[in-house]
Design an enzyme around this catalytic site. Sequence first.
Site, PDB file in Angstrom:
ATOM      1  NE  ARG A  50      -2.963  -5.479   6.520  1.00 25.15           N
ATOM      2  CZ  ARG A  50      -2.004  -4.746   5.932  1.00 25.15           C
ATOM      3  NH1 ARG A  50      -1.740  -3.539   6.384  1.00 25.15           N
ATOM      4  NH2 ARG A  50      -1.334  -5.225   4.893  1.00 25.15           N
ATOM      5  CE  LYS A  79      -0.583  -5.495   0.637  1.00 19.87           C
ATOM      6  NZ  LYS A  79       0.518  -4.595   1.067  1.00 19.87           N
ATOM      7  CE1 TYR A 112      -1.493   2.233   2.910  1.00 25.92           C
ATOM      8  CE2 TYR A 112      -2.563   0.293   3.818  1.00 25.92           C
ATOM      9  CZ  TYR A 112      -2.001   1.540   3.993  1.00 25.92           C
ATOM     10  OH  TYR A 112      -1.946   2.108   5.241  1.00 25.92           O
ATOM     11  CG  HIS A 140       2.036  -0.281  -2.210  1.00 22.89           C
ATOM     12  ND1 HIS A 140       2.675   0.757  -1.560  1.00 22.89           N
ATOM     13  CD2 HIS A 140       1.358  -0.959  -1.241  1.00 22.89           C
ATOM     14  CE1 HIS A 140       2.396   0.716  -0.265  1.00 22.89           C
ATOM     15  NE2 HIS A 140       1.604  -0.299  -0.042  1.00 22.89           N
ATOM     16  CD  GLU A 145       0.074   3.560  -2.163  1.00 22.76           C
ATOM     17  OE1 GLU A 145       0.263   3.198  -3.339  1.00 22.76           O
ATOM     18  OE2 GLU A 145      -0.900   3.175  -1.476  1.00 22.76           O
ATOM     19  CG  ASP A 163      11.236  -0.627  -1.846  1.00 22.99           C
ATOM     20  OD1 ASP A 163      10.092  -0.765  -2.308  1.00 22.99           O
ATOM     21  OD2 ASP A 163      11.562   0.306  -1.094  1.00 22.99           O
TER      22      ASP A 163
END
Length: 322
Positions: free
Chosen positions: A15, A75, A94, A96, A118, A271
Site C-alpha cells: 500500500r 505502517k 498507523y 499501533h 487508529e 494480537d
Amino acid sequence: MKIGIVKEIKPSEYRVAATPAAVTEFVRKGHEVIIEHDAGIGSSFTDEMYKAAGAMIENEAEKVWKCVDMIYKVKEILPQEYKYLREGLIIFTYIHSNAHLDMTMKLLSSKIIGIAYEDVVDEDGKFPLLSPMSELAGKGGFLAALHYAQSTNKGKGILFNRVSGVDTPVVTIIGGCGNSGMGAAEIASNLGNKVIILDVNKEVMDDLKSKLPANVEFLYSNRDNLLKCLKETDVLMNCILWNKARKDHLVYKEDLRLMKKGSMIIDVACDDNGAIETCHSTTHEDPIYYEEGIMHYCVDNIPSAFSRTASIGLSNATLPYA
C-alpha cells in the site's frame, strides 16, 4: 508544508499512503509533495502519475525523510527507519503503539509528533481512519478462508457456499458487529453460509439484523455460546482487538480440542496471545500454521493483498485529516 511519502518497507506491504489524486489536492492547497521513487508501484501508481499530479520524485528514502515537515505513510516505523526520527517531525500513519513497545519508546524519546490513524476519533465517537482498512481486513480474511479451505491448499476441501445436498458450512465471527466483522459477514452470508455473530452490544446487533440476510444468527458473546459455536463451526474468525495488559483469553488452547478436525481460525485482529491464546502474527509469505490440528491464519496486514483498493480507500479517508 513539505509532505513526504516513502515506500513501505514492511514485508509484503504494497500500500501507499497517498494516491496521485491526493497529491493533486495537496498541491492545490499550496503544499509540496516529495515521493520516494516507486513508492506507489505496489498499488500500480507510477512515478509518472505522481509527477503529473505535481509531486517531486526523490530516489532515496533518507532524502525524503530529511527534507519534509510530515511523513505520510501506512505502517508503523521499523527499526531501519529509527535513524530518520527527529524532534518536531510529524509522522501520520498507523502507529499501533500498544503492539510495538520498542518503537513507541523510540518515538517518544525522539520527540516526533506522532498522529496514529487508529486513534483518530470523529464527532460520533467512531474511528474514521481505521474503519476502511478494518472492513477490507474482514473481507480479505474470509477470502483467505475460501483459499486455504481448498484441498489443493492442504485444507479440508470445503467450499464456503450453500450447495444443494451438502451441509451448509458454518462461519462464526467473534466481535462481528465491528467493521471487520461486518465485512466478513457480508461476504460469508451472501455466499449462503450459516453465519453466527458473537457480540455483546445488543443495540448494534439489532441494527445489523435488519441489514444482513436471514442466514446470519446473532448470539450474545458469553462462554457457553462460544463453546457451542466452537463445536460446530468450520471457520472461526476473530475481530476483537485485545488489550495487551490482559492475561486471559476468549479461546484457550485446550478449547481447540472441541473444534472439528480440519476447521480453521482466521484472526483478523492478530494480537499475539490475545483473544485467541494460540494466535501469533504471520506474514503473507508464510501465512498459516497449525495448533491442536487447527489451521491458523493470522496475517497482520491483510489489506495489503488488495493494495490498490486499500490505498485508494485509505487515502480517501486520511486526506482530509492530513
